[in-house]
Design an enzyme around this catalytic site. Structure first.
Site, PDB file in Angstrom:
ATOM      1  CB  ALA A 206      -2.020  -9.774 -13.880  1.00  0.00           C
ATOM      2  CB  THR A 207       2.645 -12.249 -11.314  1.00  0.00           C
ATOM      3  OG1 THR A 207       2.561 -11.348 -10.208  1.00  0.00           O
ATOM      4  CG2 THR A 207       3.597 -11.712 -12.373  1.00  0.00           C
TER       5      THR A 207
ATOM      6  NE  ARG B  67      -4.009  -1.811  -0.089  1.00  0.00           N
ATOM      7  CZ  ARG B  67      -4.056  -2.623  -1.128  1.00  0.00           C
ATOM      8  NH1 ARG B  67      -3.207  -2.506  -2.108  1.00  0.00           N
ATOM      9  NH2 ARG B  67      -4.960  -3.561  -1.200  1.00  0.00           N
ATOM     10  CB  SER B  68       4.363   1.891  -0.828  1.00  0.00           C
ATOM     11  OG  SER B  68       4.530   1.144  -2.028  1.00  0.00           O
ATOM     12  N   GLY B  69       1.736   2.742  -2.817  1.00  0.00           N
ATOM     13  CA  GLY B  69       1.410   3.489  -4.024  1.00  0.00           C
ATOM     14  C   GLY B  69       2.248   3.085  -5.220  1.00  0.00           C
TER      15      GLY B  69
ATOM     16  CD  GLU C 135      -5.931 -12.842 -15.902  1.00  0.00           C
ATOM     17  OE1 GLU C 135      -6.362 -13.937 -16.337  1.00  0.00           O
ATOM     18  OE2 GLU C 135      -6.591 -12.068 -15.200  1.00  0.00           O
TER      19      GLU C 135
ATOM     20  CG  ASP D 160       1.319  -4.866 -10.070  1.00  0.00           C
ATOM     21  OD1 ASP D 160       2.042  -5.186  -9.116  1.00  0.00           O
ATOM     22  OD2 ASP D 160       0.324  -4.136  -9.946  1.00  0.00           O
TER      23      ASP D 160
ATOM     24  CG  HIS E 298      -4.965  -4.054  -8.686  1.00  0.00           C
ATOM     25  ND1 HIS E 298      -3.930  -3.175  -8.811  1.00  0.00           N
ATOM     26  CD2 HIS E 298      -4.931  -4.502  -7.401  1.00  0.00           C
ATOM     27  CE1 HIS E 298      -3.276  -3.085  -7.668  1.00  0.00           C
ATOM     28  NE2 HIS E 298      -3.868  -3.875  -6.791  1.00  0.00           N
TER      29      HIS E 298
END
Length: 183
Positions: free
Chosen positions: A37-38, A15-17, A65, A89, A53
């Protein structure tokens, strides 16, 4: 406009951005963007995270994916015309996925991915958690995860021209070079 062949690593805590910063960089690209996406939806909470997301991403972005074989994704996308910007990501979920398939396969996938990073002809934006600021895990699997992700982050930072650390939604530039640092 960002250089369309720059490789960027965005590090940060939970949640750091970091994903938001990575997505903002991808929006600046002049070429198509493919979100890689992983994550896998192993439970309802993760399904909701993935859905959230997805709704935040532009509809024009492509989606791949892939929980394990990121080298294959880079090879395939590198053959596209035009070569898209890939936003991957995230590395922490990828490492977690790989830890469950065995050490030999883990090493093969990691090495193949790092090799493809070096040869990918387009822009890459890679998101990863920075685990080096936390405590040492109490169990062997947690320690192995932190070690492997830390080593991967170091290898990615060597191969990327731009490295930023996300903290509270702000970015701190750790590296910004024109030339690649791979030895």
């Amino acid at each position: 406009m960002l250089n369309d062949q720059r490789h960027t690593l965005v590090l940060g805590g939970i949640r750091s951005g970091k994903t938001g910063l990575a997505e903002a960089q991808a929006l600046q690209q002049s070429l198509p963007v493919v979100y890689v996406a992983t994550a896998t939806a192993g439970d309802e909470e993760m399904t909701q995270r993935i859905s959230r997301h997805q709704t935040l991403r532009p509809d024009v972005w492509g989606l791949v994916e892939e929980p394990l074989d990121l080298a294959k994704v880079l090879r395939e996308q590198g053959r596209q015309s035009p070569v898209p910007c890939l936003l991957i990501d995230c590395m922490s979920l990828w490492v977690s996925n790989l830890l469950h398939i065995g050490d030999a396969q883990f090493q093969r996938q990691r090495d193949a991915f790092l090799e493809q990073i070096e040869s990918y002809p387009g822009s890459l934006i890679v998101v990863s958690n920075e685990t080096g600021l936390g405590t040492i895990g109490m169990d062997p699997l947690t320690r192995k995860f932190c070690d492997e992700l830390g080593w991967l982050n170091q290898a990615l930072a060597q191969r990327c021209q731009h490295v930023v650390l996300a903290v509270a939604g702000l970015s701190l530039v750790l590296k910004d070079s024109v030339d690649n640092d791979v030895e």
